[in-house]
Design an enzyme around this catalytic site. Structure first.
Site, PDB file in Angstrom:
ATOM      1  N   SER A   1     -13.334  -4.404   0.200  1.00  0.00           N
ATOM      2  CA  SER A   1     -14.181  -3.663  -0.753  1.00  0.00           C
ATOM      3  C   SER A   1     -15.673  -3.962  -0.587  1.00  0.00           C
ATOM      4  O   SER A   1     -16.355  -4.340  -1.556  1.00  0.00           O
ATOM      5  CB  SER A   1     -13.736  -3.883  -2.207  1.00  0.00           C
ATOM      6  OG  SER A   1     -12.574  -3.145  -2.478  1.00  0.00           O
TER       7      SER A   1
ATOM      8  N   TYR B   1       0.847  -1.194   0.000  1.00  0.00           N
ATOM      9  CA  TYR B   1       0.000   0.000   0.000  1.00  0.00           C
ATOM     10  C   TYR B   1       0.884   1.246   0.000  1.00  0.00           C
ATOM     11  O   TYR B   1       1.625   1.503   0.955  1.00  0.00           O
ATOM     12  CB  TYR B   1      -0.947   0.005   1.219  1.00  0.00           C
ATOM     13  CG  TYR B   1      -2.002  -1.089   1.182  1.00  0.00           C
ATOM     14  CD1 TYR B   1      -2.182  -1.879   0.044  1.00  0.00           C
ATOM     15  CD2 TYR B   1      -2.828  -1.342   2.272  1.00  0.00           C
ATOM     16  CE1 TYR B   1      -3.142  -2.887   0.014  1.00  0.00           C
ATOM     17  CE2 TYR B   1      -3.792  -2.343   2.242  1.00  0.00           C
ATOM     18  CZ  TYR B   1      -3.933  -3.112   1.107  1.00  0.00           C
ATOM     19  OH  TYR B   1      -4.882  -4.114   1.062  1.00  0.00           O
TER      20      TYR B   1
ATOM     21  N   GLU C   1     -20.613   7.261   8.723  1.00  0.00           N
ATOM     22  CA  GLU C   1     -21.792   6.667   8.087  1.00  0.00           C
ATOM     23  C   GLU C   1     -21.676   5.133   8.067  1.00  0.00           C
ATOM     24  O   GLU C   1     -22.604   4.423   8.462  1.00  0.00           O
ATOM     25  CB  GLU C   1     -21.930   7.192   6.656  1.00  0.00           C
ATOM     26  CG  GLU C   1     -22.969   6.412   5.875  1.00  0.00           C
ATOM     27  CD  GLU C   1     -23.507   7.120   4.656  1.00  0.00           C
ATOM     28  OE1 GLU C   1     -22.748   7.846   3.993  1.00  0.00           O
ATOM     29  OE2 GLU C   1     -24.701   6.927   4.372  1.00  0.00           O
ATOM     30  N   ASN C   2     -20.522   4.631   7.662  1.00  0.00           N
ATOM     31  CA  ASN C   2     -20.378   3.182   7.490  1.00  0.00           C
ATOM     32  C   ASN C   2     -20.396   2.443   8.824  1.00  0.00           C
ATOM     33  O   ASN C   2     -20.877   1.300   8.904  1.00  0.00           O
ATOM     34  CB  ASN C   2     -19.103   2.865   6.708  1.00  0.00           C
ATOM     35  CG  ASN C   2     -19.093   3.537   5.336  1.00  0.00           C
ATOM     36  OD1 ASN C   2     -20.130   4.008   4.871  1.00  0.00           O
ATOM     37  ND2 ASN C   2     -17.951   3.610   4.706  1.00  0.00           N
TER      38      ASN C   2
HETATM   39  P1  NDP Z   1     -14.795   0.040  -0.094  1.00  0.00           P
HETATM   40  O1  NDP Z   1     -15.242  -0.796  -1.229  1.00  0.00           O
HETATM   41  O2  NDP Z   1     -15.725   0.206   1.041  1.00  0.00           O
HETATM   42  O3  NDP Z   1     -14.361   1.459  -0.670  1.00  0.00           O
HETATM   43  C1  NDP Z   1     -14.000   2.478   0.196  1.00  0.00           C
HETATM   44  C2  NDP Z   1     -14.015   3.796  -0.548  1.00  0.00           C
HETATM   45  O4  NDP Z   1     -15.343   4.115  -0.956  1.00  0.00           O
HETATM   46  C3  NDP Z   1     -13.575   4.944   0.335  1.00  0.00           C
HETATM   47  O5  NDP Z   1     -12.174   5.071   0.404  1.00  0.00           O
HETATM   48  C4  NDP Z   1     -14.272   6.119  -0.317  1.00  0.00           C
HETATM   49  O6  NDP Z   1     -13.569   6.447  -1.508  1.00  0.00           O
HETATM   50  C5  NDP Z   1     -15.614   5.491  -0.707  1.00  0.00           C
HETATM   51  N1  NDP Z   1     -16.597   5.559   0.388  1.00  0.00           N
HETATM   52  C6  NDP Z   1     -16.571   4.871   1.571  1.00  0.00           C
HETATM   53  N2  NDP Z   1     -17.649   5.132   2.300  1.00  0.00           N
HETATM   54  C7  NDP Z   1     -18.400   6.010   1.600  1.00  0.00           C
HETATM   55  C8  NDP Z   1     -19.626   6.630   1.850  1.00  0.00           C
HETATM   56  N3  NDP Z   1     -20.296   6.404   2.975  1.00  0.00           N
HETATM   57  N4  NDP Z   1     -20.115   7.466   0.902  1.00  0.00           N
HETATM   58  C9  NDP Z   1     -19.444   7.695  -0.232  1.00  0.00           C
HETATM   59  N5  NDP Z   1     -18.249   7.136  -0.525  1.00  0.00           N
HETATM   60  C10 NDP Z   1     -17.733   6.282   0.381  1.00  0.00           C
HETATM   61  O7  NDP Z   1     -13.467  -0.585   0.565  1.00  0.00           O
HETATM   62  P2  NDP Z   1     -11.938  -0.591   0.046  1.00  0.00           P
HETATM   63  O8  NDP Z   1     -11.860  -0.929  -1.386  1.00  0.00           O
HETATM   64  O9  NDP Z   1     -11.269   0.649   0.528  1.00  0.00           O
HETATM   65  O10 NDP Z   1     -11.386  -1.819   0.876  1.00  0.00           O
HETATM   66  C11 NDP Z   1     -11.346  -1.742   2.304  1.00  0.00           C
HETATM   67  C12 NDP Z   1     -10.034  -2.286   2.792  1.00  0.00           C
HETATM   68  O11 NDP Z   1      -9.890  -3.645   2.386  1.00  0.00           O
HETATM   69  C13 NDP Z   1      -8.762  -1.615   2.245  1.00  0.00           C
HETATM   70  O12 NDP Z   1      -8.427  -0.430   2.908  1.00  0.00           O
HETATM   71  C14 NDP Z   1      -7.732  -2.690   2.476  1.00  0.00           C
HETATM   72  O13 NDP Z   1      -7.337  -2.684   3.838  1.00  0.00           O
HETATM   73  C15 NDP Z   1      -8.518  -3.946   2.172  1.00  0.00           C
HETATM   74  N6  NDP Z   1      -8.307  -4.396   0.774  1.00  0.00           N
HETATM   75  C16 NDP Z   1      -7.661  -5.574   0.591  1.00  0.00           C
HETATM   76  C17 NDP Z   1      -7.401  -6.042  -0.658  1.00  0.00           C
HETATM   77  C18 NDP Z   1      -6.690  -7.339  -0.818  1.00  0.00           C
HETATM   78  O14 NDP Z   1      -6.290  -7.694  -1.951  1.00  0.00           O
HETATM   79  N7  NDP Z   1      -6.471  -8.079   0.238  1.00  0.00           N
HETATM   80  C19 NDP Z   1      -7.800  -5.292  -1.883  1.00  0.00           C
HETATM   81  C20 NDP Z   1      -8.520  -4.064  -1.574  1.00  0.00           C
HETATM   82  C21 NDP Z   1      -8.759  -3.657  -0.297  1.00  0.00           C
HETATM   83  P3  NDP Z   1     -13.526   7.938  -2.152  1.00  0.00           P
HETATM   84  O15 NDP Z   1     -12.257   8.559  -1.722  1.00  0.00           O
HETATM   85  O16 NDP Z   1     -13.566   7.641  -3.609  1.00  0.00           O
HETATM   86  O17 NDP Z   1     -14.723   8.696  -1.669  1.00  0.00           O
END
Ligand code: NDP
Length: 326
Positions: free
Chosen positions: A211, A54, A298-299
């Site tokens: 995600s 990351y 919110e989440n």
């Molecule tokens: P999400 O699918 O929940 O996406 C999160 C993103 O969505 C935020 O950064 C934000 O982005 C947007 N968001 C979140 N909440 C809201 C809301 N209430 N309203 C509007 N937009 C919102 O999760 P991630 O993809 O971030 O995954 C979570 C965690 O999982 C990661 O941080 C990581 O630790 C892990 N992960 C692991 C992977 C693996 O291969 N093992 C791959 C991917 C993630 P924005 O800035 O665009 O608003």
């Protein structure tokens, strides 16, 4: 906060956890990362997810500084790292699952995160160029040395996990006990079907799912185009932008109907989508991502929605999102 056992281990993990991908050391300022990590902890989150890959190691550096300054009791939180993609060193032994890289990645994560042990250490992807026995032995040794408490995999097939289990059973090694797969209303096959035989078989399988909002698709915000401040505009994530806006156009079209159900339940789509993940008891924890405190707030409210997910509501969501393939 609700807690769940991580698979068949004795570890209690908060049902909602918090991760650093895209955001820490990259999309957001370090001060914002600090506010978010504190808000998560204050909201009852006990698991923070990270990886060497990351922001090429910067996400761990940022998180490590915050953990160091916060001085929270070490027993009050879990922190992970993942090995495979490498950090800012790009040489041939700087990635993968060789004994050398697994060991050095663990040491580097401990330094960056400023902790004495990693609670969870994941193999971020399978590595076809390294014998699985070599990786299993390296992980076992890190556990024996007290540097790692539990090891697991991320996005390994059920067959790959089973192969690692068999090696560990044969050689009496600590086996992988947790997987980190993608799981959300639009991405279900692996967690619900492929891994089904693994949950109850020795040594069990916890899941720290990623995600839950499909990178924001399941918030509804991309239905009106891509906001300028979203992760889809972050440099280097053009592939994600294409995936969300083009490849997944059929999914995007189904989002408004999901949002209508959220409104009927007197909640928001992000909360409904996160709660939906938790409705599956095989999910140990849902890793939340957020680039600003309002999103996290919110989440974290998703737990209130869980009791509203009756079998009838879940069936209606299936009908829109598409049930897992049979
Ligand atoms: P999400 O699918 O929940 O996406 C999160 C993103 O969505 C935020 O950064 C934000 O982005 C947007 N968001 C979140 N909440 C809201 C809301 N209430 N309203 C509007 N937009 C919102 O999760 P991630 O993809 O971030 O995954 C979570 C965690 O999982 C990661 O941080 C990581 O630790 C892990 N992960 C692991 C992977 C693996 O291969 N093992 C791959 C991917 C993630 P924005 O800035 O665009 O608003």
């Amino acid at each position: 906060m609700l807690h769940r056992r991580l698979g068949q281990t004795g570890l209690q993990v908060s049902a909602l956890s918090f991760g650093a991908w895209v955001t820490f050391g990259n999309q957001i300022a370090d001060d914002t990362a600090r506010t978010l990590l504190h808000a998560a902890y204050d909201g009852g989150v006990n698991f923070f997810d990270n990886a060497e890959g990351y922001a090429d190691g910067r996400a761990e550096l940022v998180m490590g500084r915050i953990l160091h300054d916060a001085r929270w009791p070490r027993a009050s939180y879990l922190v992970s790292s993942k090995v495979f993609f490498g950090d800012d060193y790009k040489g041939p032994n700087g990635r993968g699952l060789s004994r050398k890289h697994v060991t050095e990645a663990c040491h580097a994560a401990l330094r960056r995160l400023q902790v004495e042990h990693l609670d969870l250490f994941f193999c971020h992807r399978p590595d076809p160029t390294t014998p699985v026995a070599e990786t299993c032995r390296a992980m076992h040794d890190l556990i024996a040395q007290g540097k790692v408490l539990y090891w697991g995999t991320s996005e390994w097939s059920a067959a790959e996990i089973q192969a690692a289990r068999e090696v560990c059973a044969r050689h009496n090694l600590h086996a992988p006990v947790v997987e980190q797969p993608q799981y959300n209303l639009f991405h279900r096959e692996r967690v619900e079907r492929e891994y089904a035989p693994l949950y109850d078989a020795e040594p069990g399988l916890g899941t720290t799912i990623w995600s839950p909002l499909a990178s924001g698709l399941l918030t509804g915000k991309y239905n009106a185009g891509v906001p300028a401040d979203s992760r889809l505009t972050v440099k280097g994530l053009e592939w994600l932008r294409d995936r969300v806006t083009t490849d997944q156009a059929d999914k995007l079209a189904r989002v408004p109907a999901l949002a209508a159900i959220a409104a009927e339940l007197d909640t928001t789509l992000p909360r409904l989508a996160v709660a939906w993940c938790l409705a599956n008891p095989r999910v140990s924890t849902v890793i939340l991502g957020a680039s600003r405190p309002e999103q996290l707030r919110e989440n974290l409210g998703a737990l209130d929605v869980l009791p509203r997910l009756t079998p009838e509501v879940l069936a209606r969501l299936d009908a829109i999102a598409g049930p897992v393939a049979t």
